[in-house]
Enzyme design. Sequence first.
Site, PDB file in Angstrom:
ATOM      1  N   ARG A  76       0.852  -1.135   0.102  1.00 37.33           N
ATOM      2  CA  ARG A  76       0.159  -0.037   0.208  1.00 37.33           C
ATOM      3  C   ARG A  76       0.908   1.292   0.126  1.00 37.33           C
ATOM      4  O   ARG A  76       1.599   1.316   0.712  1.00 37.33           O
ATOM      5  CB  ARG A  76      -0.857  -0.151   1.249  1.00 37.33           C
ATOM      6  CG  ARG A  76      -2.116   1.073   1.301  1.00 37.33           C
ATOM      7  CD  ARG A  76      -2.990   0.771   2.305  1.00 37.33           C
ATOM      8  NE  ARG A  76      -3.892  -0.153   1.876  1.00 37.33           N
ATOM      9  CZ  ARG A  76      -5.498  -0.368   2.459  1.00 37.33           C
ATOM     10  NH1 ARG A  76      -5.668   0.529   3.125  1.00 37.33           N
ATOM     11  NH2 ARG A  76      -6.126  -1.081   1.887  1.00 37.33           N
ATOM     12  N   LYS A  96       1.873  -7.729   4.895  1.00 38.55           N
ATOM     13  CA  LYS A  96       1.416  -6.454   4.109  1.00 38.55           C
ATOM     14  C   LYS A  96       2.684  -5.569   4.278  1.00 38.55           C
ATOM     15  O   LYS A  96       3.310  -5.378   5.035  1.00 38.55           O
ATOM     16  CB  LYS A  96       0.451  -5.954   4.828  1.00 38.55           C
ATOM     17  CG  LYS A  96      -0.582  -4.941   3.731  1.00 38.55           C
ATOM     18  CD  LYS A  96      -1.564  -5.778   3.482  1.00 38.55           C
ATOM     19  CE  LYS A  96      -2.313  -5.015   2.096  1.00 38.55           C
ATOM     20  NZ  LYS A  96      -3.436  -5.748   1.499  1.00 38.55           N
ATOM     21  N   ASP A 102      -1.738  -3.313  -3.847  1.00 28.93           N
ATOM     22  CA  ASP A 102      -2.934  -2.709  -3.126  1.00 28.93           C
ATOM     23  C   ASP A 102      -2.957  -1.489  -3.521  1.00 28.93           C
ATOM     24  O   ASP A 102      -2.677  -0.854  -4.580  1.00 28.93           O
ATOM     25  CB  ASP A 102      -2.495  -3.038  -1.725  1.00 28.93           C
ATOM     26  CG  ASP A 102      -3.528  -3.097  -0.662  1.00 28.93           C
ATOM     27  OD1 ASP A 102      -4.413  -3.980  -0.942  1.00 28.93           O
ATOM     28  OD2 ASP A 102      -3.927  -2.145   0.159  1.00 28.93           O
ATOM     29  N   THR A 145     -10.438  -9.929  -7.738  1.00 25.26           N
ATOM     30  CA  THR A 145     -11.197  -9.507  -6.576  1.00 25.26           C
ATOM     31  C   THR A 145     -12.770  -9.162  -6.718  1.00 25.26           C
ATOM     32  O   THR A 145     -13.498  -9.618  -5.817  1.00 25.26           O
ATOM     33  CB  THR A 145     -10.573  -8.274  -6.103  1.00 25.26           C
ATOM     34  OG1 THR A 145      -9.148  -8.626  -6.003  1.00 25.26           O
ATOM     35  CG2 THR A 145     -11.113  -7.931  -4.562  1.00 25.26           C
ATOM     36  N   ALA A 176     -13.620   1.079  -1.182  1.00 27.08           N
ATOM     37  CA  ALA A 176     -12.758   2.024  -1.183  1.00 27.08           C
ATOM     38  C   ALA A 176     -11.755   1.685  -0.033  1.00 27.08           C
ATOM     39  O   ALA A 176     -11.229   0.824  -0.153  1.00 27.08           O
ATOM     40  CB  ALA A 176     -13.340   3.370  -1.007  1.00 27.08           C
TER      41      ALA A 176
END
Length: 798
Positions: A36, A72, A111, A146, A233
């Site tokens: 991210r 992550k 991501d 996804t 979102a």
Amino acid sequence: MLDHEQVAIHTGRRSRLPVIVAVHSTALGPAAGGLRLWHYPDWRAGFTDALRLSAAMTSKFAVAGLPSGGGKAVVALPEGMELDADRRRDILRDVADAIASLSGAYATGPDVGTSPDDMAVIGETTPHVFCRPAHLGGSGDSSPHTAQGTLAALRAVSRRLYGTSSLGGRSLAVIGLGRVGAGLARLLAAEGAVLTVTDIDPDEQKISDGLGAVWRSPDEILAADVDIVVPAALGSVLTRQTAADLRCRAVVGPANNQLATPDVADLLHQRDIIWVPDYVASAGGVIDAVSTELHRVSADEARARVRAIEDTVDALLDTAQRHGQTPAQAASELARRRLSAAVRPTGSPTGSLRLRAAGPGDAENMALLHADSWRRHYRGAYSDAFLDGDVVADRRSVWSSRLSHASGSATVVAEDDTGLCRVRPRHLRRGRPLGQPRRQSARHPAPPKNGPRHRAAFPRRGGHRRAREGQRHVPVGARTEHGGPGVLPSPGRHLRRRSTGFAPRRRGVPARRLPRQAPLHLARRLAARVDQRTARHTDNPKEHAMNPDATTSVDHYDRLLAEHYTWMLGGDVHEVAARQAALLAELGLAGTDNDTAVDLGCGSGAQTLALIRLGFSPVIAVDTSRRLLDELISYVGDAEAVRPVHGDICTVLPEAAEPGTVAAVVCMGDTLPHLPSKADVPVLLGHINRALVPGGHFVITYRDLTAELRGTDRFIPVRSSDDRLLTCFLEYRDEDTVIVHDLLHTRTNGAWQQQASSYPKLRLASSWLVEQCRAAGLDVRHDAADSRGMRILHAVKP
Ligand SMILES: NC(=O)c1ccc[n+]([C@@H]2O[C@H](COP(=O)([O-])OP(=O)(O)OC[C@H]3O[C@@H](n4cnc5c(N)ncnc54)[C@H](O)[C@@H]3O)[C@@H](O)[C@H]2O)c1
Ligand SMILES: CC(C)[C@H](N)C(=O)O
């Protein structure tokens, strides 16, 4: 307390930005999760995000049943920082360095804020990356998968709320029209859903206009009067306040970490709003990418895993309902069970291994390791209820008995400093010293042979699939025959790990693919695609050699029969149901409310409706055809009375019903011969006996195809009407199997069209089936043929 295995925080050498890599758990395998690249008020907020997101990845993989752990990466950009191409590249190279320093404990993908092109840059430094563009050998953009996975979750919820998996006509509010949200909105619009959408980026209104959706501001949309809200979102969108404002019946979306605090899930439940945990609904992208790139399964198999999210959600909602839990509790419980069934974190063998003959005192540890091996390798192929049930006790009794009886064979175990460790065994030749294992590997302990229950419990097919998926096989011991004293090593004999032929599991090391020395028939079987949950697959290569067009019964129904099934039965399902009810009543079946019945292979519902007429409720109706399940639902007046289950009759019972709780099981209309092999029959009968209450009924109707028809007798007219003709032709493959070729003619606008499809059926002798029922512990009360040659077998659990 930090419950992560490791968290690395680097200040990027080039970008001078905080690069955070959180590895939450590698219990199920090396960690994976996206990168991210996002703005945060402070790097600590990015750190907190990385911790939460990586933990969610652990649950995502655990619930999806995949052998990966959760991790992550987050790069915390200061608010307002714009990235030009050079700066972006610097950041990505800093991230790549951080990942490389973890030596494979974590692999990254895209991501929020990153894309396959970014993964290409990371891939210049480290191989621990997925979703690179296709031209570089990656699986590319994960977001379409996804979106498909979220759609699958939405279907399960829609079926639960509205009795149909179709989203046509449903109203949905999609929050965020980024890569996943926009893709999902398009899929929903194509299905006829009525959409309300929003994004903080006003440019996305063009997407809204293109889809004919209603555009709302981000502040208003959560309170929109719609059937389902779809967060697509960022996280923390569900707070106590927004949960109180919702007017929908469900929240199902791909956004990660939707809950601001865990208690919001309870609030939603109290408000009768179904919330599918984000780590379940959003798993499609990572399931596809990790399956194809890290676990190297075929694209078809990966897509099937994404579609299976529908079954996962179905099962979670069922479990939640059964146990009075929220879906969040059911999912976290499932994840916890799968994680705790995984290896002990410190269990990797260290130093040299010692081999020795096992004694009765090893039974407990052997049982624990054996159960662990089954749980890790048969997850998905065998029901969770079984694997998470009394497997240890079961294995304990087997090992206690084996190890306490001296025989001409011995069990060899390997141990390291921490005790018994997990090994890949080799069977040793008679008389061969333990240091020289034979080349051919037995990948699992032999299936227990003592008694039908154990045979039933041993999941034969799963091992092959798992092997094909490249998973590690870590069974516990090798049985070896020995020729007398002096052949087995004395306790304490040491073997260097490299020379043993035993392959201790090393964490973080990619799995070996197929055993090189796999015999041809095994290699063929491993290559065949088996969808364990739904495909009733025959893995005999002979069949395909003889009948290249023969398909599985599942495909056959999807391809040809499901559409014409009710017509084939006569056209009026209620009329057939009345006949079946009369038959079942004659056999003594009568239910009351709370008497659960199971209809295995329910088709469009004739037996289910019959069971409802006889007073059973609920009726668990199981079929591999979604189309037929949807049709069944359309006939059922009282939706509460039926629990449709899309699943395989071979494996569904332990999952769908607690032992000793079912008043009647029926398997009618020649469904039983659809099983992949005769060996599956006793397994299924074992499940049935286990599920039934004492005095519970079991009814099968089927055709005994053991007598071979000859010449034109093999052409069997099934049904004809003005616009349809169905004929089948039987081709006898061997003494166990007949290939059924269905030939369907349909007339449209005066012109006839022909379709043909073939599938294998088992040839089950009625006397053999009676014997199997008895061996399973059932008391056979009736066994005869009806006027149309259909066998009717009725048995009762004593
Ligand atoms: N891409 C994947 O394969 C994948 C997989 C699993 C989970 N997810 C999750 O799904 C979500 C969306 O991912 P994506 O890849 O589509 O990201 P994306 O960056 O392409 O899209 C996010 C969209 O949300 C919008 N947005 C941000 N804040 C908003 C708000 N408050 N209100 C309305 N819109 C807002 C952004 O403008 C953007 O259009 C993320 O939470 C991500 O973690 C993505
Ligand atoms: C592609 C994947 C890693 C995705 N970002 C996820 O959270 O599941």
